[in-house]
Design an enzyme around this catalytic site. Sequence first.
Site, short mmCIF file in Angstrom:
data_model
loop_
_atom_site.label_atom_id
_atom_site.label_comp_id
_atom_site.label_asym_id
_atom_site.label_seq_id
_atom_site.Cartn_x
_atom_site.Cartn_y
_atom_site.Cartn_z
N SER A 243 0.84 -1.20 0.00
CA SER A 243 0.00 0.00 0.00
C SER A 243 0.87 1.25 0.00
O SER A 243 1.98 1.25 0.57
CB SER A 243 -0.86 -0.03 1.27
OG SER A 243 -1.47 1.21 1.47
N TYR B 146 -2.72 -0.92 10.76
CA TYR B 146 -2.88 -1.57 9.46
C TYR B 146 -1.67 -1.27 8.57
O TYR B 146 -1.04 -2.17 8.01
CB TYR B 146 -4.18 -1.10 8.78
CG TYR B 146 -4.16 -1.42 7.31
CD1 TYR B 146 -4.35 -2.71 6.85
CD2 TYR B 146 -3.90 -0.41 6.36
CE1 TYR B 146 -4.28 -3.01 5.49
CE2 TYR B 146 -3.83 -0.70 5.01
CZ TYR B 146 -4.02 -2.00 4.58
OH TYR B 146 -3.94 -2.29 3.25
N LYS C 186 1.65 -3.62 6.78
CA LYS C 186 2.12 -3.65 5.38
C LYS C 186 3.62 -3.37 5.33
O LYS C 186 4.35 -4.01 4.57
CB LYS C 186 1.35 -2.61 4.54
CG LYS C 186 -0.10 -2.97 4.33
CD LYS C 186 -0.25 -4.20 3.43
CE LYS C 186 -1.64 -4.76 3.42
NZ LYS C 186 -1.79 -6.05 2.77
#
Length: 339
Positions: free
Chosen positions: A125, A150, A154
């Site tokens: 991302s 979150y 990643k």
Amino acid sequence: MANILVTGGAGYIGSHTCLELLNAGYDVVVYDNLSNSAQESLNRVESLTGKKLTFIQGDIRDSVALDSVFAEHQIDAVIHFAGLKAVGESQQVPLTYFDNNIAGSIQLVQAMQRAQVFNLVFSSSATVYDEANVSPLNEDMPTGMPSNNYGYTKLIVEQLLQKLSLSDQRWSIALLRYFNPVGAHQSGQIGEDPQGIPNNLMPFVTQVAVGRREKLSIFGDDYDTVDGTGVRDYIHVVDLANAHLCALQNRLNHNGCRAWNIGTGKGKSVLQVKNTFEQVNGVKVAFEISPRREGDVATSFANNVRAIEELNWTPKYNLEDMLKDSWRWQQQNPNGYRD
Ligand code: NAD
Ligand code: WQD
């Protein structure tokens, strides 16, 4: 043709990628625990393509189940979408995110290594970039410490995959850094189906337009942008799906681990998105200006030259296409896959 294991293949981006894989002649095995998706998405992929895929319901943290997937299917490469993605939720239940996204990814690459499968495409991302970078963001810019759990998962998975590929030359790993995926397949048969109140802009806009929500809250109109609202790089999910096929091709001939931005290279503001949505679809989207959302940056868009040059990938769809396709999906499926 190669046989591709797609973890999280029943989800939003995964289902669109399965469709493109089948159309390109790949065999597809989907492995998904359906924690945030419905198997109906895959039924529709099969009917749209006229081809069959194999679906296995399972969790990436289950190493025994993963071993049997590799034992029973001759897998050539893995596209790894499986994981949790709600930024706000990741602040409430960090361990759940660390477990699914980080521990789950480790279980997956361990199973791949046991099965001697070393080709991997990972869903990363744009959130991994340091917030101090100025857009357009390119892959050589420093990563930072994402403001939410979150994003942190990643970054950690990217870093551990980079270390893994350095330790063993057999690995060939693509890190695709998605910007803001929106839109749906042009058939209107598959699309994004968020559970509960949507976190992201596009499903919120379509749910207001269809009458499921009263109005859109625009989070801040005092940013240093064209009209004060946040600017992002929206990418059509079909273009994004195709980037995975390009990355698979690239990884057949290269070892190591490399990152690519997947975006259009164009930034659009929230107001531009709302106004263009109204124009191209002939519907009104009620809205109010609300305070800024914690953790948001003013502007984020990609430099996508590396993907264009190295992956032979080009985004084909513009914002109008994205907004028409999102709306077609929403209209045809007002309650997502639960109709
Ligand atoms: P999604 O939730 O629609 O798809 C994820 C899929 O993974 C779901 O089908 C879910 O059931 C499955 N899954 C979750 N945990 C699992 C587990 N432990 N074992 C097996 N399956 C599991 O999300 P999406 O938008 O399609 O995103 C796909 C990937 O792309 C995710 O890794 C996400 O973090 C990443 N990504 C998404 C965006 C975005 O805005 N949509 C942006 C950048 C990166
Ligand atoms: C876009 C713009 C909001 C909702 C997130 C994750 C990121 C990635 C993609 C997975 C911003 C504004 C939004 C609303 C609004 N996901 N907005 N009202 O925040 O760029 O990225 O999804 O990897 O990690 O952080 O996307 O769609 O939430 O927001 O005004 O109801 O729309 O402020 O400017 P974001 P988004």
